[in-house]
Design a protein around this motif. Sequence first.
Motif, PDB file in Angstrom:
ATOM      1  N   SER A  41      -2.613   3.203   1.002  1.00 26.63           N
ATOM      2  CA  SER A  41      -2.869   2.266   2.097  1.00 26.63           C
ATOM      3  C   SER A  41      -1.993   2.588   3.309  1.00 26.63           C
ATOM      4  O   SER A  41      -2.353   2.276   4.432  1.00 26.63           O
ATOM      5  CB  SER A  41      -2.644   0.835   1.637  1.00 26.63           C
ATOM      6  OG  SER A  41      -1.303   0.641   1.238  1.00 26.63           O
ATOM      7  N   HIS A  78      -9.869   5.276  -0.194  1.00 26.64           N
ATOM      8  CA  HIS A  78      -9.460   4.436   0.933  1.00 26.64           C
ATOM      9  C   HIS A  78     -10.660   3.764   1.603  1.00 26.64           C
ATOM     10  O   HIS A  78     -10.626   2.571   1.893  1.00 26.64           O
ATOM     11  CB  HIS A  78      -8.686   5.270   1.955  1.00 26.64           C
ATOM     12  CG  HIS A  78      -8.299   4.517   3.174  1.00 26.64           C
ATOM     13  ND1 HIS A  78      -7.343   3.535   3.160  1.00 26.64           N
ATOM     14  CD2 HIS A  78      -8.753   4.583   4.439  1.00 26.64           C
ATOM     15  CE1 HIS A  78      -7.221   3.028   4.370  1.00 26.64           C
ATOM     16  NE2 HIS A  78      -8.068   3.658   5.170  1.00 26.64           N
ATOM     17  N   ASP A 123      -7.327  -6.602  -4.989  1.00 26.87           N
ATOM     18  CA  ASP A 123      -8.250  -5.489  -5.128  1.00 26.87           C
ATOM     19  C   ASP A 123      -8.538  -5.262  -6.606  1.00 26.87           C
ATOM     20  O   ASP A 123      -7.613  -5.164  -7.412  1.00 26.87           O
ATOM     21  CB  ASP A 123      -7.617  -4.241  -4.505  1.00 26.87           C
ATOM     22  CG  ASP A 123      -8.572  -3.069  -4.442  1.00 26.87           C
ATOM     23  OD1 ASP A 123      -9.779  -3.296  -4.585  1.00 26.87           O
ATOM     24  OD2 ASP A 123      -8.094  -1.945  -4.235  1.00 26.87           O
TER      25      ASP A 123
END
Length: 147
Positions: free
Chosen positions: A14, A75, A2
Amino acid sequence: MDPLQFLVPFGWLSAVGPALPYAILVMALANLATRHLGHRHHVEQAEEGDAVEQYGPHVFTNFGLALLSFLFAVHAPTSGTILSFLVVTMVIADVFEFEARNVEARNDMTVEAPKSAIVTSGLVLLYASYYSLFFLVEGFWNQAIVA
């Protein structure tokens, strides 16, 4: 990998990310409830004096909803940004509606309901319920799209 993993060290996000839509839905429902109670509180304060004060539980739910929506934007960027935009709009509407209640209380006018804030909180609730409860209509939705 990421690209934001070094800039935003939210590894814990997460783990709790899938539960965020449900927390946002609960907070949006609590926000509507505290909005109703806060309006009753403002009407009582306006009858007693010439100013109204912020209703503490409603301020808490506004802050919590903003915090949860910003976490949700990390998120799920697209859905979280849409929700964050709606929540920030709701908070801005709350600020202006609170000032309007103060003006009404000082001028001995009838204290009206915060209409624009009610509409924006309804939109927040609608989007939060759509995102978190989509599994209820997913089968029908997919059939309607295919047909």
